[in-house]
Design an enzyme around this catalytic site. Sequence first.
Site, PDB file in Angstrom:
ATOM      1  N   THR A   1      36.351 -42.268  64.693  1.00  0.00           N
ATOM      2  CA  THR A   1      36.023 -40.851  64.605  1.00  0.00           C
ATOM      3  C   THR A   1      34.644 -40.643  65.185  1.00  0.00           C
ATOM      4  OG1 THR A   1      37.293 -40.696  62.559  1.00  0.00           O
ATOM      5  CG2 THR A   1      35.791 -38.882  63.033  1.00  0.00           C
TER       6      THR A   1
ATOM      7  N   TYR B   1      31.138 -51.726  56.439  1.00  0.00           N
ATOM      8  CA  TYR B   1      31.383 -51.273  57.808  1.00  0.00           C
ATOM      9  C   TYR B   1      30.095 -50.736  58.396  1.00  0.00           C
ATOM     10  CZ  TYR B   1      33.835 -49.163  61.717  1.00  0.00           C
ATOM     11  OH  TYR B   1      34.263 -48.835  62.986  1.00  0.00           O
ATOM     12  N   SER B   2      29.646 -51.339  59.498  1.00  0.00           N
ATOM     13  CA  SER B   2      28.341 -50.985  60.065  1.00  0.00           C
ATOM     14  C   SER B   2      28.366 -51.104  61.582  1.00  0.00           C
ATOM     15  CB  SER B   2      27.255 -51.909  59.487  1.00  0.00           C
ATOM     16  OG  SER B   2      26.018 -51.689  60.126  1.00  0.00           O
TER      17      SER B   2
ATOM     18  N   SER C   1      35.207 -45.528  67.238  1.00  0.00           N
ATOM     19  CA  SER C   1      35.147 -46.934  66.845  1.00  0.00           C
ATOM     20  C   SER C   1      36.281 -47.797  67.372  1.00  0.00           C
ATOM     21  CB  SER C   1      35.086 -47.046  65.316  1.00  0.00           C
ATOM     22  OG  SER C   1      33.824 -46.638  64.854  1.00  0.00           O
TER      23      SER C   1
END
Length: 419
Positions: free
Chosen positions: A363, A215-216, A117
Site C-alpha cells: 500500500t 515489519y520495517s 511493498s
Amino acid sequence: MKRSSAGTRRPGRCAALLATASVVLALAAPVAEAAGTGGPGAETADTAGRPSGSDVCAAARSSLAASLDTLVTRHGIPGVAAELTDPRCGRWDTARGVADRKTGRPMRAEDRFRIGSVTKTFTATVVLQLVAEGRIALDAPVERYLPGLIRGGGHGYDGRTITVRQLLQHTSGLPDYTAALVQLPVEQWRFRHAEPRELIATALKMPPPEKKWHYSTTNYLLAGLIVEKVTGHGVESEVTRRILRPLGLRDTYWPGDSTRIRGSHSHSYFSATDEPDAPLADGTEWNMTFGGAGGALVSTPADVNRFFRALFGGKLLPARQLAEMKRTVPADPDRLWPGARYGLGLIASPLECGGWWWGHGGTVPGGHRALGAVGPGGRSIALALTAVPSTEQAEADYRATAETAFCAPTGDHQLKETS
C-alpha cells in the site's frame, strides 16, 4: 498501526499513510510450481458428468467479478482491477469502477499503478541471486557490507549483530522509519526527495520494536544498499537488469523523483484528514524515493502476475535460494493476521479451502494497493485498488477477494495442496 485478524480500523490521515510499509496482504506456504497458461482448448467436457471446463472457468470469473463489485459498490473503492491466470482457464482480467474520479474513465487492468511493498519481493529476489553467485552471505552481518552504518542512535542498534537474512525476514529488531514520517504534515514530505541513508538515520533515532518480528521498510533500504555495495550499481539498476528486462516487464519501472506515473494509469485516493467519512483526495502524484528499495516500483497487474509466476516457476532463482526464500517465521498477527508467516520478501498465509498462497502486497500513502500471489494448482492473481479499504469489513472483503481467486472451483483442478 495495529491490525486485528478481521482487518484494519478506519485509517485517519496518519494511519492511512502508515500503510505505506506496514499494510501488506499476502500469500503463502509451499506451493506447486506455477504451470503455463492454458487456453480455450483446455476447456473440455467432463465425461463423468461433472461440470465442463467452460462452466467451472465461467464460475471462477463470475466469483471474482462479484468480489470486485463488492469493493466498489459496498465499500466505495473508486476502482479495482485484477488479472488471474489458471492452467485450465487461461488468463483473463476484469475491472470495476473508475480509474479517474474526475473524468469518469473506467478502470482497466492494463493501467499502471504504484505497487508499494510488492517492491520488497523484487529486491529480495536480487539479493538471493547475489547469494547464489557467492557475492552475499545470508547469515553474514550487515557490518560486513555496510561498516559503521548501523551504530548508535542511543538505542544500541549494531550492524555486527544483524544478519542479511534478518533484514529480509523482518527480524532485525530495527524500527520502521515510515512511522516517523507519517507524524509530519503530508505536504512536508509528499514531494520531497529522500535518501536511503537519511531515512535509515531517522530509524536509528527511534526506540526498538516491542516484538521480535516487526515489519520495517528500513530493512529493505539496507538490503538495497548492500546490493549497491557488492555490485557497484544501485538496486534500481540491478532489479531492472536482472528481472524487468529478462521477463519483458515493460510497464514496470522505478519512478525516481518523478511524482507522476508515466503512460496510462489509474489515479489513487486517500483520506487527508482524520474526520470520519472525509472526502477522498487525489494522491496519485507522490515522490516515492521515500519508499526506495522497499516500496517505489510502478507496475501493472499483468507484470506483477508475470513476475510471481516466473519466481515460483524457477526462472529467477536456483531451487536452493527459492527454498531459502520460502523458509518462514511467524509474523505478528497484529501487523498481519493469525496464521500469517514471513519468509525472505514473501508472506505466507493459509487458505480457507486448503493449501497456502505465496506472494506479497503493498500500500502506498496516496491510496494505491497491490497484491501479487501464486497459489496451489498454479493459479495466480494480481490485484490493483485505487484506495485503501477504510473499515474492518472492507478490509475483510478485500482479503475475501484473494480467497475467492484461489478457492473458486476449477473442476478437476481442486485448489488444494497435494503432497
